[in-house]
Design a protein around this motif. Sequence first.
Motif, PDB file in Angstrom:
ATOM      1  N   LEU A 179      -5.000  12.468   1.503  1.00 56.88           N
ATOM      2  CA  LEU A 179      -6.118  12.810   0.618  1.00 56.88           C
ATOM      3  C   LEU A 179      -6.017  12.038  -0.693  1.00 56.88           C
ATOM      4  O   LEU A 179      -7.022  11.513  -1.203  1.00 56.88           O
ATOM      5  N   LYS A 180      -4.820  11.963  -1.241  1.00 53.97           N
ATOM      6  CA  LYS A 180      -4.610  11.206  -2.475  1.00 53.97           C
ATOM      7  C   LYS A 180      -4.960   9.729  -2.278  1.00 53.97           C
ATOM      8  O   LYS A 180      -5.675   9.130  -3.103  1.00 53.97           O
ATOM      9  N   ASN A 181      -4.493   9.126  -1.187  1.00 55.54           N
ATOM     10  CA  ASN A 181      -4.795   7.721  -0.915  1.00 55.54           C
ATOM     11  C   ASN A 181      -6.288   7.498  -0.718  1.00 55.54           C
ATOM     12  O   ASN A 181      -6.843   6.481  -1.149  1.00 55.54           O
ATOM     13  N   THR A 182      -6.948   8.438  -0.048  1.00 53.79           N
ATOM     14  CA  THR A 182      -8.396   8.324   0.172  1.00 53.79           C
ATOM     15  C   THR A 182      -9.137   8.296  -1.152  1.00 53.79           C
ATOM     16  O   THR A 182     -10.037   7.469  -1.362  1.00 53.79           O
ATOM     17  N   ILE A 183      -8.766   9.192  -2.061  1.00 54.82           N
ATOM     18  CA  ILE A 183      -9.438   9.261  -3.362  1.00 54.82           C
ATOM     19  C   ILE A 183      -9.185   7.985  -4.169  1.00 54.82           C
ATOM     20  O   ILE A 183     -10.110   7.418  -4.774  1.00 54.82           O
ATOM     21  N   ILE A 184      -7.942   7.493  -4.163  1.00 49.94           N
ATOM     22  CA  ILE A 184      -7.614   6.299  -4.948  1.00 49.94           C
ATOM     23  C   ILE A 184      -8.334   5.068  -4.394  1.00 49.94           C
ATOM     24  O   ILE A 184      -8.945   4.297  -5.147  1.00 49.94           O
ATOM     25  N   ILE A 185      -8.274   4.880  -3.077  1.00 52.94           N
ATOM     26  CA  ILE A 185      -8.934   3.714  -2.473  1.00 52.94           C
ATOM     27  C   ILE A 185     -10.448   3.789  -2.669  1.00 52.94           C
ATOM     28  O   ILE A 185     -11.101   2.783  -2.965  1.00 52.94           O
ATOM     29  N   SER A 186     -11.022   4.993  -2.524  1.00 49.34           N
ATOM     30  CA  SER A 186     -12.463   5.154  -2.734  1.00 49.34           C
ATOM     31  C   SER A 186     -12.850   4.855  -4.180  1.00 49.34           C
ATOM     32  O   SER A 186     -13.880   4.235  -4.439  1.00 49.34           O
TER      33      SER A 186
END
Length: 334
Positions: free
Chosen positions: A106-113
């Motif tokens: 979830l953290k990676n998804t938010i950062i990449i987005s």
Amino acid sequence: MSNDPNFTGAAGPATEELIFDASEARRARRPSRIQRVGDHLRREWQLYVMLIPTILWLAVFLYKPMYGLQIAFKDYSIFRGVAGSPWIGLEHFQTLFGNDQFLRALKNTIIISFYGLLFGFPMPIILALMFNEILKQSFKKTAQTIVYLPHFISSVIIAGIVITAFSPSAGIVNPFLGWIGVEPIYFLTKPEWFRPIFVGTGIWQEAGFQSIVYLAAIAGVSPTLYESAVVDGASRWQMMWKITIPSILPTIIIMLIIRIGNMLEISFEMIILLYQPATYETADVVNTFIYRQGIQGGQYDLAAAAGLFNAVVAFVLVMTANTISKRYSRTSLW
């Protein structure tokens, strides 16, 4: 006006009765809502016939699968089926938020987005403005073809190009680094390099094609505005800032709302083709977590819970962005 000195201008009972009868007659002659809908269907039946394949596709592939969302709240067994599996409430969601891998995804998804929104969203607008300023049509068409082309190339081929380009032995990046005295780097095994490579690849693949929307919006700007600006002595730069950008601002806002709603929908194909266990730290996203848990691990109920959470967050984001835009700019999706 009446010549009667006692006339006060007020309508008498007879006049009111006539007005009431006329309004009743108009209402009686007015077709009902069902009649209006029927008339519209008879008049535009060709359009609705053309809609039937799309409606069937939506019903079969988008709405019918929603029946399976209930397994996110069940202890799903492939042998019992959806209806036969027992309900367990929010247990899967509690498991998700206690799972370190899901929280990392979830953290990676938010950062990449966020990186994609910050660097990727303005690029189509910049490209459209640049294309609009090109006067030589032959060069403009050639440049547009070059930047549109990556969109039509398969993600598998794009990933292969990226892997080859950043390879320490066969790529074109590491030899260039060697010329300036930098040791070869195997970029795709370094967690800190995955996000820049992924976001840059997405911009290269999609920015050109997405610029078509803004070019269409620019084409709708009235030429008289530019003619008036030329008479007033405005430069091309001033016309772009004072006419072009304000004119396409509603389109930019609508596209931004759509982009925010899709923030958690990161390209699954590109991630799965580029990432590897060495880069899970920064590359693993919600979609790849769902893939590993559901397809590879057979935990369909837990994967469904993660997917439902993803959809709910996307819905909240698009509603919030639309409400804020409607309040402050009077431009919205609905």
